[in-house]
Structures are given as C-alpha cells and as structure tokens.
Write a protein that holds these residues in place. Structure first.
Motif, PDB file in Angstrom:
ATOM      1  N   ASP A 190       0.827  -1.209   0.000  1.00  0.00           N
ATOM      2  CA  ASP A 190       0.000   0.000   0.000  1.00  0.00           C
ATOM      3  C   ASP A 190       0.860   1.258   0.000  1.00  0.00           C
ATOM      4  N   LEU A 191       1.932   1.253   0.794  1.00  0.00           N
ATOM      5  CA  LEU A 191       2.801   2.420   0.847  1.00  0.00           C
ATOM      6  C   LEU A 191       3.513   2.647  -0.482  1.00  0.00           C
ATOM      7  N   VAL A 192       3.973   1.570  -1.106  1.00  0.00           N
ATOM      8  CA  VAL A 192       4.640   1.712  -2.401  1.00  0.00           C
ATOM      9  C   VAL A 192       3.644   2.221  -3.451  1.00  0.00           C
ATOM     10  N   THR A 193       2.421   1.694  -3.434  1.00  0.00           N
ATOM     11  CA  THR A 193       1.399   2.165  -4.370  1.00  0.00           C
ATOM     12  C   THR A 193       1.133   3.654  -4.182  1.00  0.00           C
ATOM     13  N   ALA A 194       1.010   4.073  -2.923  1.00  0.00           N
ATOM     14  CA  ALA A 194       0.784   5.489  -2.645  1.00  0.00           C
ATOM     15  C   ALA A 194       1.984   6.339  -3.071  1.00  0.00           C
ATOM     16  N   LEU A 195       3.189   5.820  -2.854  1.00  0.00           N
ATOM     17  CA  LEU A 195       4.405   6.534  -3.242  1.00  0.00           C
ATOM     18  C   LEU A 195       4.443   6.754  -4.753  1.00  0.00           C
ATOM     19  N   PHE A 196       4.155   5.695  -5.519  1.00  0.00           N
ATOM     20  CA  PHE A 196       4.173   5.815  -6.977  1.00  0.00           C
ATOM     21  C   PHE A 196       3.090   6.774  -7.454  1.00  0.00           C
ATOM     22  N   ALA A 197       1.893   6.642  -6.878  1.00  0.00           N
ATOM     23  CA  ALA A 197       0.787   7.498  -7.306  1.00  0.00           C
ATOM     24  C   ALA A 197       1.098   8.963  -7.020  1.00  0.00           C
ATOM     25  N   HIS A 198       1.679   9.217  -5.849  1.00  0.00           N
ATOM     26  CA  HIS A 198       2.032  10.598  -5.510  1.00  0.00           C
ATOM     27  C   HIS A 198       3.098  11.128  -6.461  1.00  0.00           C
ATOM     28  N   ALA A 199       4.113  10.291  -6.738  1.00  0.00           N
ATOM     29  CA  ALA A 199       5.186  10.718  -7.634  1.00  0.00           C
ATOM     30  C   ALA A 199       4.664  10.993  -9.038  1.00  0.00           C
ATOM     31  N   LEU A 200       3.616  10.276  -9.422  1.00  0.00           N
ATOM     32  CA  LEU A 200       3.006  10.474 -10.744  1.00  0.00           C
ATOM     33  C   LEU A 200       1.876  11.500 -10.696  1.00  0.00           C
ATOM     34  N   GLU A 201       1.743  12.160  -9.531  1.00  0.00           N
ATOM     35  CA  GLU A 201       0.723  13.198  -9.342  1.00  0.00           C
ATOM     36  C   GLU A 201      -0.674  12.672  -9.646  1.00  0.00           C
TER      37      GLU A 201
END
Length: 327
Positions: A190-201
């Motif tokens: 979940d944290l990695v998914t959130a990290l990627f989504a945030h990085a991709l705005e």
C-alpha cells in the motif's frame, strides 16, 4: 519472530563470494551480472525477511557494478518492482538513456522488466532492499512501469513514511509472529502504491482501500510526531489532513481503538517508557506527563492507573527497585 534467512560472505570460500552474492541477488530480485574491484575477496551480508509475496532484505556490500541485461530479462522475468532505501554509500543508476545519482536517504527504484545498470561508489553500501510483485502495485490509469520514477527522496512525505516503516521493521523482528508477515507485506504494498501514485501526481486515482490505508498511516505518523502537544485532538488532526472529523473516525472504525483512545494510548506508552528510563529518574512525574501531552498531573495519574492498574509514582518506584543492585 518473522521468518528470515541470513547470509554472510565469510561463510563461502573467498574465490566464490562474488558469484554467490550474484546468485543471492538473483533469488531475491532477478538474475543479474556483477563485477567488483573486490572480486578476489568480496564482502557482503544480507538478511531476507519473509512478508508473504513481499520480501525485505537489509544488506551491506562492497563496491559493485550490477547489470540487468536484455538477455537476462528474456531468460527470466519475475515481474517485480525493486526499491532500495540507501542508508550508507552512494551509487549511480542508468536505464533507457537516463541516469540518477543515489545518496543516503534516497529511494532507488527499478523493475525486473527493464534493462538497468547500477554502479556503487568506492565505500561499502548499506541499503534496505524491497521486492514486490508488480501485480500488487496498481498504477494510475494511463501510467506504465517505465513512467515510475527511479529516484525518490525519503526525507519527506510518503517516501519518509515508507523509509520509517522499513527501518522500524528491520530493527526488531522479535515482536512479530511469522503469520504477521503477509499483513506487513500488505502495508508495504500500500505504501509503495501510494508513493508511486504521488510521484506520478495521481493520488486520486488510487484504489479506495489503498488510499484509505495510506492516509491512515500518514495520520498515525503525524500523531506520533506531536504527542507532546496537548492541543492534539481528533478535530485538529482531521483539519491538518483536510478531512472531516467524522471521516477521521471512520478511518479508525476497523482499528483496535477510536482515534482519541489511540492518541491517549500512544501518550501513555511514551510516558511509561520515560518513567523507567534511568536517565530521566530525576525528572518529576508531572514533567514526564507534560512532556507527553498531559498538562494536568491529576488527569495523567488517573489515565495511567486506568491503563496499567498502578499509579505512575508506584510504577516508577517498582521499576527502580527491580533494577537496583543486590548484594
């Protein structure tokens, strides 16, 4: 404790150590080619923690050049994302004609389907590696694996949250059971998914459950950093995260306690640790209470006794007696 395996290069004949280390990395990530200035006597250590479909592996190793080539990809591709939290040392990564320099507190990201090369600096590298199947990381609509950033700072935001979780996890695995592994792996995913989504705005494109869990983790980190503030209330926590108080309460519906109870428990536990700390023995009980968000000593004593069936003063005295030298 969690299931884990440990590798130390000293357990292998010197001439075989680099090849065996390449084999170890091949098992935890994907087959790679390695060269090193220390090939005659390569030194490395690794722990692999089993979190179900996810694995976390803190490691320290000497200078390396690591390559994931098109030929190796055609031979075997486990479809994994790899992240490394760099703790010590430096490195340079290259892929698709791009390059990134990695320093301590950076998260380095690659995946098993893309050719890449990593060149570490002269000093040994200490890192926390993380492997998870791409299937566990739903990317936002329109994004693909090649659009995922290859370097993310781990000092702020979700990067810091992931780094803190990994650092705490590897520090002490004794408090977990093997059955906790898959649950912890779910938190990591979940944290990695959130990290990627945030990085991709594209945080708003996250699956609702993933967004909810990531938000809850951010809220808990926010609270733990502000336990000393007596004004830390559910209303203030909600306002700081731009959500309603009612939605904050819904986030905690499946937790073991309400948000107010959880905050109080964190404060009491922090105070309890301070009460038995020999370095703080001269600090009055009311000062310990104020340090953790209890400005009224009577309120602290009442809450402490309710939680632990003993007053703070009695608890401190008993702990001191247990640690006193005996003839």
């Amino acid at each position: 404790m969690l299931n884990e395996t440990v590798f130390r290069s000293e357990e292998v004949p010197a001439a075989d150590r680099l090849a065996y280390w390449a084999e170890r990395v091949g098992r935890t990530h994907a087959p790679v080619r390695m060269t090193s200035d220390h090939a005659d006597d390569f030194r490395a250590t690794q722990r692999v923690l089993d979190l179900g479909a996810v694995s976390v592996w803190p490691a320290t190793f000497q200078q390396l050049v690591i390559r994931r080539t098109p030929k190796l990809i055609r031979r075997s591709d486990p479809e994994l994302f790899h992240l490394s939290l760099l703790v010590g040392g430096t490195g340079t990564g290259s892929w698709d004609g791009q390059e990134a320099v990695y320093r301590p507190s950076d998260l380095h990201i690659n995946d098993s389907s893309v050719p890449w090369e990593i060149r570490t600096g002269r000093d040994p590298v200490t890192a926390v590696g993380l492997e998870l199947p791409k299937a566990l990381v739903p990317l936002p609509r329109g994004a693909d694996c090649r659009s995922v950033p290859r370097r993310v700072p781990a000092g702020t935001g979700i990067g810091a949250l992931l780094a803190q979780f990994l650092s705490q996890l590897i520090r002490d695995t004794a408090c977990y059971r093997p059955s906790d592994g898959p649950r912890l792996g779910g938190v990591v995913a979940d944290l990695v998914t959130a990290l990627f989504a945030h990085a991709l705005e594209a945080e708003n494109s996250l699956p609702p459950d993933t967004h909810r869990r990531a938000l809850l983790l951010r809220i808990k980190k926010f609270v733990q950093e502000r336990l000393h503030d007596p004004r830390l209330t559910p209303a203030n926590v909600a306002a700081a995260h731009h959500i309603s108080t009612s939605y904050l309460h819904r986030l905690f519906e499946n937790e073991e306690a309400t948000v107010a109870t959880w905050i109080r428990r964190q404060r009491l536990e922090a105070a309890r640790r301070d009460l038995v700390d020999p370095a703080l023995r001269s600090s009055p009980v009311h000062a310990v209470a104020a340090r953790w968000g209890f400005p009224r000593a009577a309120d602290f004593s009442r809450a402490f006794r309710t939680a632990y069936d003993i007053t703070p003063t009695e608890y401190r005295s008993r702990a001191a007696a247990d640690t006193s030298p005996r003839c």
